[in-house]
Write an enzyme that holds these catalytic residues in place. Structure first.
Site, mmCIF file in Angstrom:
data_model
loop_
_atom_site.group_PDB
_atom_site.id
_atom_site.type_symbol
_atom_site.label_atom_id
_atom_site.label_comp_id
_atom_site.label_asym_id
_atom_site.label_seq_id
_atom_site.Cartn_x
_atom_site.Cartn_y
_atom_site.Cartn_z
ATOM 1 N N GLU A 171 0.822 -1.215 0.000
ATOM 2 C CA GLU A 171 0.000 0.000 0.000
ATOM 3 C C GLU A 171 0.852 1.260 0.000
ATOM 4 O O GLU A 171 0.571 2.221 -0.723
ATOM 5 C CB GLU A 171 -0.955 0.014 1.197
ATOM 6 N N HIS A 195 -11.230 -5.109 9.571
ATOM 7 C CA HIS A 195 -11.816 -4.904 8.239
ATOM 8 C C HIS A 195 -13.110 -4.098 8.299
ATOM 9 O O HIS A 195 -13.870 -4.108 7.341
ATOM 10 C CB HIS A 195 -12.138 -6.248 7.574
#
Lengths: 330, 327
Positions: free
Chosen positions: B61, B130
């Site tokens: 990322e 998440h």
């Protein structure tokens, strides 16, 4: 180290060799003035001097063409000067004046110049590597045949950004040359105290990059290696890694008491100083007289004095425009 | 024109238009290519546009968001998809220290015309790594623009102005919205990235929300209507810069406000909105402000506990009734 200057011949055209010497002297004189101005309180914030490491920026950047891009660190005065950002604009930036190369908003650590594709000026260690990878991606996608040169210290090689960026650059075959300025200390922490693998080229090789290790105190060696690396990147479109072994003569920043290294070590490295090294060799070859050197030095001092005068005479930005350049003007 | 579509399909069409309209636009992220996108937004793009423009990235990322910033600096118009806001924290340095600052630090010399999209929010029993809603954190940062499309029209229409913007724009897509079905109204062709939208007009209380919570809030407004309470629902759409004009104008009419935000209450975007109303609209208020936010707990896995942690329609209804002295 013996302390004896290796008087290897300079295998470059005389004019280029003198140019490299001039650039190094310009940086040295500029930064010596910065240190004085810092002491006087006219430059504030953090000030990281490049003194001792000049051969790296000078030798490497002289291997680039104007269409190439540069990403540097917070120790980037020398890179900006060599790239052609004017001493006036850099000094004004150090003063925080609106005539500075970043209009005063960045200071010493954030020199930028769109005209010369000089993308800073990054003060998060390792933060420039993903950026350089992206610039190279943009150039590749636009078929510009440009090379992005990314400078960083060996300390950045402990960051995830280094590993992620080299992987991405190699995976996508991006035209970026990673120039590691290994000055042996990440602020005050020696390489062997922070890295399990101290062979930096081995780290780059792990990502399939060709890697060179070069004496970063020898501007001629730096320039030759950089030319090889940049040309290879330009020809292949793939990334390359070069480790320049160098040494910072001054403290990390103006707040550093240098408790982590021996004064004798610093003195030993100074005997191999890049300006000293090249000057000695050029004199032996009769390409430079002491008078020539004094002329170069005097011109560098004159440039610095003019830059200081320019910075002092420049106006402060009015407070009314404080919030500009956060977003594009509507 | 008014055929049934989904939020996912609306996003997909928006991306397809963008890729067709401008050769500088490309999409990169984890599994956007061969896999077709983790939420299938880019399904079929790899085959249609090729590997150069639909770039699968490694699980990196920091590097691929940073590379998006660099590519934007270098003249491209990248769309970077981060699988979820939770993973975007691995790229927080690049977003906050580079994307948000480069224009300013360079004295206006550089633009970062970059779009970063990511999924946000809870509701699918994905537990505490998440399910979070960090869009409020990003809305804290000058230099970023933050969008939260909640409707099909906005899913279809907000990407184009986001790509046309010269500054970095973050788009948050609530995970529960992708399968939402409905019809486009045509409004999407005029979608802006500046204004909040009044999704339901009302007179007695302003319910201010965004993203996935919009639909819970509209349900609450409907229930309240059945009980004789007329609520106005404002969809913020843009979380930074906030459209305070629309918020204050609504409160000046209703004299009451409840902010519904899936972020945690402490230090939330809801807190910012309440403070804004308290500072600018205090004398319009007939009741203390109220917030319905996520409880101060990492999102738990079991459904009944996850439901209890999040803003829900009954909580919104109860909060409004309490405010009106009807509980």
């Amino acid at each position: 180290m013996s302390g004896v200057i290796p008087l290897k011949p300079v295998n470059l055209p005389r004019e280029l060799a003198l140019k490299l010497l001039t650039d190094m002297v310009r940086i040295r004189r500029f930064e010596e003035a910065c240190a004085r101005l810092y002491g006087d309180g006219r430059i504030r914030g953090f000030l990281h001097l490049y003194i001792g490491e000049e051969a790296v920026a000078v030798g490497a950047i002289r291997a680039l063409t104007p269409q190439d891009a540069i990403v540097a660190t917070y120790r980037e005065h020398g890179h900006a000067l060599t790239r052609g950002v004017s001493a006036n604009a850099i000094m004004a930036e150090m003063f925080g004046k609106q005539t500075g190369c970043s209009h005063g908003r960045g200071g010493s650590m954030h020199l930028f110049d769109a005209a010369t594709r000089f993308y800073g000026g990054n003060a998060i260690v390792g933060g420039g590597l993903p950026l350089a990878t992206g610039l190279a991606l943009a150039d590749k996608l636009q078929q510009k045949h440009a090379v992005t040169a990314c400078f960083f210290g060996e300390g950045a090689m402990a960051e995830g950004a280094f590993h992620e960026s080299l992987n991405l650059a190699a995976l996508w075959q991006l035209p970026v040359v990673f120039f590691c300025e290994n000055n042996l200390y990440a602020m005050g922490t020696a390489l062997a105290r922070s890295e399990s693998q101290t062979d930096l080229c081995a780290k780059a090789a792990a990502y399939q990059l060709p890697a060179l290790r070069v004496d970063g105190m020898d501007v001629v060696a730096v320039h030759e290696a950089a030319r090889t690396a940049v040309q290879t990147v330009r020809d292949t479109g793939k990334p390359y890694f070069v480790e320049f072994q160098t040494y910072r003569f001054r403290a990390h920043s103006m707040f550093d008491a240098e408790l982590y290294r021996d004064k004798a070590e610093v003195e030993e490295w100074k005997k191999h100083g890049p300006i000293h090294n090249l000057t000695g060799r050029l004199k032996v070859m009769a390409w430079l007289t002491e008078e020539d050197f004094q002329t170069i030095d005097a011109e560098a001092l004159r440039e610095v004095d003019a830059a200081i005068a320019f910075a002092e005479a420049s106006p402060w930005e009015p407070v009314e425009t404080l919030t500009r350049d956060v977003y594009a003007a509507p | 024109m008014n055929a049934k579509t989904t939020y996912r399909e609306a996003l997909r069409e928006a991306h397809r238009d963008a890729l067709l309209a401008d050769p500088r636009v490309f999409l990169m992220g984890e599994d956007v290519g061969k896999y077709g996108g983790s939420y299938a937004v880019s399904k079929g793009f790899f085959e249609e546009f090729g590997a150069d423009r639909i770039r699968d990235t490694p699980l990196s990322e920091l590097a691929f968001v940073g590379a998006g910033i660099g590519a934007a600096l270098g003249g491209m118009r990248p769309i970077v998809e981060v699988m979820t806001v939770n993973f975007s924290l691995l790229a927080l340095d690049q977003i906050v220290n580079n994307a948000a600052t480069l224009r300013h630090m360079s004295g206006g010399q550089f633009s970062i015309p970059l779009v970063i999209r990511m999924t946000t929010g809870a509701g699918r029993q994905l537990a505490a790594q998440h399910s979070h809603s960090f869009e409020g954190w990003y809305a804290h940062v000058p230099g970023l623009k933050v969008l939260a499309p909640a409707t099909l029209d906005d899913a279809r229409g907000m990407l184009a102005p986001a790509l046309a913007d010269p500054d970095p724009v973050l788009i948050f897509e609530h995970a529960l919205l992708y399968n939402m079905e409905g019809e486009l109204t045509g409004y999407w062709k005029h979608a802006d990235i500046r204004k909040a939208s009044v999704r339901r007009a009302g007179t007695q209380v302003s319910l201010i929300t965004y993203g996935g919570s919009l639909w819970k809030t509209l349900d609450a407004a409907q229930e309240l209507a059945a009980q004789g309470i007329d609520a106005e629902v404002i969809d913020l759409r843009v979380l930074r810069p906030l459209d305070t004009e629309t918020i204050l104008s609504s409160v000046s009419k209703t004299h009451r406000a409840v902010v519904i935000d899936e972020g945690w209450k402490t230090g939330s975007l809801a807190a910012e909105i309440c403070t804004c109303i308290a500072e600018e609209g205090f004398y319009d208020l007939d009741a203390p402000l109220a917030r319905v936010c996520t409880e101060e707990v990492p999102i738990p896995y079991p459904k009944h506990l996850e439901d209890a942690a999040l803003p829900q329609t009954p909580k919104i209804v109860a909060t409004v009734k309490r405010m009106l002295g009807q509980s």
